[in-house]
Enzyme design. Structure first.
Site, PDB file in Angstrom:
ATOM      1  CB  SER A 252      -0.897  -0.001   1.227  1.00 66.41           C
ATOM      2  OG  SER A 252      -0.138   0.394   2.348  1.00 66.41           O
ATOM      3  CE  LYS A 253      -3.361   5.980  -0.189  1.00 62.45           C
ATOM      4  NZ  LYS A 253      -4.287   6.743  -0.937  1.00 62.45           N
ATOM      5  NE  ARG A 254      -0.945   1.870   6.127  1.00 63.60           N
ATOM      6  CZ  ARG A 254      -2.051   1.361   5.615  1.00 63.60           C
ATOM      7  NH1 ARG A 254      -2.994   2.142   5.147  1.00 63.60           N
ATOM      8  NH2 ARG A 254      -2.240   0.061   5.574  1.00 63.60           N
ATOM      9  CG  ASP A 255       3.835  -0.867   2.559  1.00 62.33           C
ATOM     10  OD1 ASP A 255       3.720  -0.767   3.793  1.00 62.33           O
ATOM     11  OD2 ASP A 255       3.183  -1.654   1.872  1.00 62.33           O
ATOM     12  N   GLY A 256       5.502   3.366   1.290  1.00 62.89           N
ATOM     13  CA  GLY A 256       6.479   4.242   0.622  1.00 62.89           C
ATOM     14  C   GLY A 256       7.142   3.551  -0.559  1.00 62.89           C
TER      15      GLY A 256
END
Ligand code: GLU
Length: 482
Positions: A252-256
């Site tokens: 997900s985008k949270r993982d950078g």
């Protein structure tokens, strides 16, 4: 895969922000399948969901695809025979087709108010019904009633009339679907739902193969009912698995690490990004895993697509990146590496080609480069302990005597280049009867102040030039008390 007719594939992103690598992977497979069989690759922008629209996202899609070399044959900016290629510019078309379905008995007007739908929703929630189903209230309204409500200007949506018996679990994978909801095709504002628009567009654009994420698998039976209602051919579907961060979590985008741009910023080389992403969910037949986009087109076979989710592996991605960099020509690598070199090394009087040559086999990511070459402009502070090297059997004391021997040797090199420096130093090594490392390790430390350098002492000397090499060697001798 049926390749008997001309293949037409489409990448149909929604302009909702940056390019997620899952979407990019879909674009890669979509492009490859078209190109492999001499077909057309079409770009369609799916912007019916105006609430999710992000300013500048369409340009981002264009830029990303272009940088990746995924050039489209038809699309919003270049046009083509079946345009427009932006859904918001096709609005009239969908309503027309929905009306055809009403005529043929496959769809109906629904005049239920928002209040009624909300109350239904609430009642179903209270009864713990897992998926909200419309109760088909308007499905069998008498024609006169429909005409009257329309004449009065009553707001409506158009719903698909799902068959109440039979099975929708057909094609590709068995999906044990219950009788599906009478889904909305045209919303109250006249806009189509995504589920309707994609079928109309894929048909009108002559799409033969649809590559999309697995999250669309459960909708496929509904799409098929629409194709059947119109009497249209159903395209071949290729559903691709999710990309996972680990066994439990989607990337997900949270993982950078979820967007194409993240990897470019991290110093990855674009063809290597494409190569790695293509391998997430697809396996080539042979051992080789390093491919350019053109080679992927040659190698790709749909039978290599995985049926289980792929786990993202940054270590493997870096190794693939390094391998791509090694395969570049000197000039290609130089052009790409130079901006990174120049972040910390501004000196013009160095031998940049030797520097590039030493960096190329040792670079995993472009972003590693600035730190590797920062000693060139300015010697860092360093401890004399650096002269200690167990393997080379050197220390500050042996370093001092080696550098003292080297100083006149370096001064005697007339034509300063790597080969001549090498001959002069090796002649001295032989003369003194010492090991190579006895001379070369201290030279490396004296010229860089670092244990890890791009290249050894001889290469560093060639990069820095004669004057700077002698200046640094003298400074090192002084530092060691010589
Ligand atoms: N616009 C959809 C998305 O971005 C495309 C899905 C499809 O390929 O049909 O997810």
């Amino acid at each position: 895969m049926d390749t008997s007719k001309k293949i037409r594939t489409r990448f149909a992103p929604s302009p909702t922000g940056f390019m997620h690598i899952g979407n990019l992977r879909t674009a890669i497979y979509t492009y490859i399948i078209a190109k492999k069989y001499g077909g057309d690759f079409i770009l369609r922008i799916e912007d019916t969901d105006q609430e999710r629209y992000v300013e500048g996202a369409v340009e981002k899609i264009y830029d990303t695809l272009r940088v990746c070399g995924l050039n489209w044959d038809e699309g919003p900016d270049i046009g083509g025979p079946v345009g427009p290629y932006i859904q918001s510019e096709r609005m009239g078309i969908y309503k027309e087709y929905a009306l055809k379905l009403i005529e043929s008995g496959h769809a109906y007007y629904c005049f239920c108010t928002k209040e009624r739908i909300d109350a239904l929703h609430k009642a179903q929630q209270e009864a713990k019904v897992s998926n909200m189903m419309y109760d088909r209230h308007c499905r069998n309204l008498p024609k006169e009633e429909v005409d009257r409500l329309l004449a009065e200007g009553t707001p409506y949506v158009i719903r698909q009339k799902m068959p109440l018996e039979g099975s929708t679990s057909r094609f590709l994978y068995e999906i044990a679907a219950p009788i599906p909801n009478d889904q909305i095709l045209i919303k109250a504002d006249g806009m189509p739902t995504y589920n309707f628009a994609n079928v109309i567009d894929d048909h009108l654009m002559g799409i033969t193969h649809v590559v999309r994420g697995n999250e669309y698998l459960s909708s496929a039976p509904k799409y098929n009912l629409l194709y059947e209602a119109f009497g249209w051919d159903i395209p071949e579907y290729i559903h691709v698995e999710h990309i996972m961060r680990d066994a439990q979590h989607k990337l997900s985008k949270r993982d950078g690490d979820a967007y194409f741009g993240d990897f470019v910023d991290k110093g990855f080389y674009v063809p290597a990004i494409i190569n790695y992403i293509a391998l997430l969910g697809w396996a080539p037949k042979g051992e080789n895993e390093i491919f350019s986009l053109d080679e992927l087109v040659q190698e790709f076979d749909i039978s290599g697509l995985s049926k289980s989710p792929a786990v993202f592996d940054i270590v493997k991605m870096k190794a693939i990146n390094a391998e791509h960099l090694r395969r570049l020509s000197h000039d290609e690598f130089k052009a790409l590496a130079l901006p990174y070199i120049r972040q910390t090394c501004k000196r013009e009087d160095i031998d940049i080609d030797v520097l590039v040559k030493t960096l190329q086999p040792r670079t995993e990511l472009f972003t590693d480069i600035p730190e590797k070459v920062d000693f060139i402009d300015e010697m860092p502070e360093y401890s004399d302990e650096l002269y200690f090297n167990k393997k080379m059997k050197t220390n500050a004391e042996t370093g001092l005597s080696a550098l003292k021997m080297l100083l006149p040797v370096l001064g005697g090199v007339e034509d300063w280049n790597e080969e001549n420096i090498h001959s002069a130093i090796f002649a001295e090594i032989e003369k003194q009867g010492v090991k190579n490392g006895f001379m070369l390790w201290p030279l490396r430390v004296a010229l860089s102040g670092k244990a890890l350098t791009p290249g050894g002492g001889i290469e560093l000397a060639a990069i820095l030039g004669k004057d700077e090499t002698i200046r640094r060697t003298e400074a090192a001798i002084t530092k060691l008390g010589g």
